[in-house]
Design a protein around this motif. Sequence first.
Motif, PDB file in Angstrom:
ATOM      1  N   GLY A   1       0.834  -1.192   0.000  1.00  0.00           N
ATOM      2  CA  GLY A   1       0.000   0.000   0.000  1.00  0.00           C
ATOM      3  C   GLY A   1       0.869   1.242   0.000  1.00  0.00           C
TER       4      GLY A   1
ATOM      5  N   SER B   1       1.945   5.202  -1.646  1.00  0.00           N
ATOM      6  CA  SER B   1       2.261   5.717  -2.984  1.00  0.00           C
ATOM      7  C   SER B   1       3.289   4.868  -3.715  1.00  0.00           C
ATOM      8  CB  SER B   1       2.780   7.159  -2.860  1.00  0.00           C
ATOM      9  OG  SER B   1       3.936   7.203  -2.023  1.00  0.00           O
ATOM     10  N   ASP B   2       4.235   4.261  -2.977  1.00  0.00           N
ATOM     11  CA  ASP B   2       5.259   3.444  -3.635  1.00  0.00           C
ATOM     12  C   ASP B   2       5.049   1.948  -3.419  1.00  0.00           C
ATOM     13  OD1 ASP B   2       5.765   3.362  -0.956  1.00  0.00           O
ATOM     14  OD2 ASP B   2       7.897   3.864  -1.097  1.00  0.00           O
ATOM     15  N   GLY B   3       3.932   1.564  -2.794  1.00  0.00           N
ATOM     16  CA  GLY B   3       3.628   0.146  -2.607  1.00  0.00           C
ATOM     17  C   GLY B   3       4.482  -0.554  -1.575  1.00  0.00           C
TER      18      GLY B   3
ATOM     19  N   PRO C   1      -6.282   1.457   0.067  1.00  0.00           N
ATOM     20  CA  PRO C   1      -6.138   0.925  -1.288  1.00  0.00           C
ATOM     21  C   PRO C   1      -4.800   0.200  -1.498  1.00  0.00           C
ATOM     22  CG  PRO C   1      -7.001   3.156  -1.345  1.00  0.00           C
ATOM     23  CD  PRO C   1      -6.601   2.900   0.066  1.00  0.00           C
TER      24      PRO C   1
ATOM     25  N   THR D   1      -1.750  -0.735  -3.792  1.00  0.00           N
ATOM     26  CA  THR D   1      -1.042  -0.154  -4.942  1.00  0.00           C
ATOM     27  C   THR D   1      -0.050  -1.135  -5.569  1.00  0.00           C
ATOM     28  OG1 THR D   1       0.574   0.815  -3.411  1.00  0.00           O
ATOM     29  CG2 THR D   1      -1.258   2.209  -4.103  1.00  0.00           C
ATOM     30  N   ASN D   2       0.200  -2.254  -4.898  1.00  0.00           N
ATOM     31  CA  ASN D   2       1.100  -3.275  -5.446  1.00  0.00           C
ATOM     32  C   ASN D   2       0.671  -4.641  -4.887  1.00  0.00           C
ATOM     33  OD1 ASN D   2       3.137  -4.916  -6.376  1.00  0.00           O
ATOM     34  ND2 ASN D   2       4.814  -3.721  -5.516  1.00  0.00           N
ATOM     35  N   TYR D   3       0.156  -5.500  -5.761  1.00  0.00           N
ATOM     36  CA  TYR D   3      -0.317  -6.806  -5.309  1.00  0.00           C
ATOM     37  C   TYR D   3       0.836  -7.809  -5.115  1.00  0.00           C
ATOM     38  CZ  TYR D   3      -5.157  -5.397  -5.954  1.00  0.00           C
ATOM     39  OH  TYR D   3      -6.374  -4.760  -5.842  1.00  0.00           O
TER      40      TYR D   3
ATOM     41  N   GLU E   1      -6.429  -8.671  -7.764  1.00  0.00           N
ATOM     42  CA  GLU E   1      -7.556  -7.838  -7.336  1.00  0.00           C
ATOM     43  C   GLU E   1      -8.809  -8.674  -7.131  1.00  0.00           C
ATOM     44  OE1 GLU E   1     -10.013  -3.841  -8.842  1.00  0.00           O
ATOM     45  OE2 GLU E   1      -8.314  -4.663 -10.003  1.00  0.00           O
TER      46      GLU E   1
END
Length: 367
Positions: free
Chosen positions: A176, A178-180, A208, A210-212, A221
């Motif tokens: 999560g 901005s940079d995951g 949210p 931002t990187n799975y 997702e």
Amino acid sequence: MSINGGKFAYLPIAFCLRSEKLLTDLEEEKGADKLVLLFVSLHRCAACFKQYKKKEHLIVHMKTSYHSVHQPKCGVCQKHCKSFESLREHTTGPLAKVNCSKIFAERGCKLCLRIFDSPVSLREHHSICYLPAPALLGTIKMPCPESQIYDPPADIENDIGNHPEAVSMDCEMVGGGSDGSLDLCARVCLVDEDEKVIFHTYVLPQIPVTNYRYEVTGITEDHLRDAMPLKEVQDKILQILYNGESIGRLRLNGGRARVLLGHGLEHDLDCLKMNYPDHLLRYDIQIGMHDPYEDCVSVMRLYKRIRSQKHQTKGMEFRLAVGSTPSLKNGHDSWSYREIENMTPEELFNISKSNYRCWCFDSPQAL
């Protein structure tokens, strides 16, 4: 040095093992009429066999080394090692002791490092020690959504041999921020001592994603679309761990509550925003797996293997070790320096305690 008109040369006891001719040559070389052999008394650690010229140096060593019966021990020479890795180096490494290495090669288990009476006994042991790899999570039957909580029998304490039941847990994290880089728990799995999945679910992150981290986690997702909310996950996990025990008893001595195992438990609990008493946690290191079921099974197998060890420990040490803090206190601190100074190396070892709580204290014999 001259005594009664004769010259004497003093040599350490090591020269007693030399040949008579060598001693004669040394007499001539030193211009002495006779060699006086000095018996140098070295103080040897009863655990790791290190030797010291002064007793105070041995005492300092014993206070800082935390030797105890819980340390891995060579089955040949009985030397205590700091870890299983150092024991492996002692028996199979490039600088291994010749006799220990030879016997271990013939009758030693390369997995648990035990040494057996004969190659036949070793082969029989292999069928127990070498376990098959756990199945991948996707290939085993998972609990259905309405029965994700394991319902133990009423007489669970008798079923587990009157020792605390253990549960292993593993979480998978997505990223999560901005940079995951912020770890968010997206999947959690709990396994019992029979390696059965007692709880498994995907977890809905509170912010949210931002990187799975799909290459590592295998999570997309779609997996999180209908995932369980974090609060519900917390309640279900605590229901399993508390095992019907009151919070007061849980904090005091655990009672019926379950011991929690895992890889990096502190981090997992932090990401789940959960707390659990330290005396009910058993840590293990991350070994590179990223399948939650495999991780849970691996730490459970390791825990059960160490818990089953039969260390020859005195009843007093067992009682001290039940509480987390007293067991970590060095045993030498309870004695005056004068008392310690008069102790033999074996007595110094007998009062020494490890600086960690061995999992063997969870065995029925220790409780």
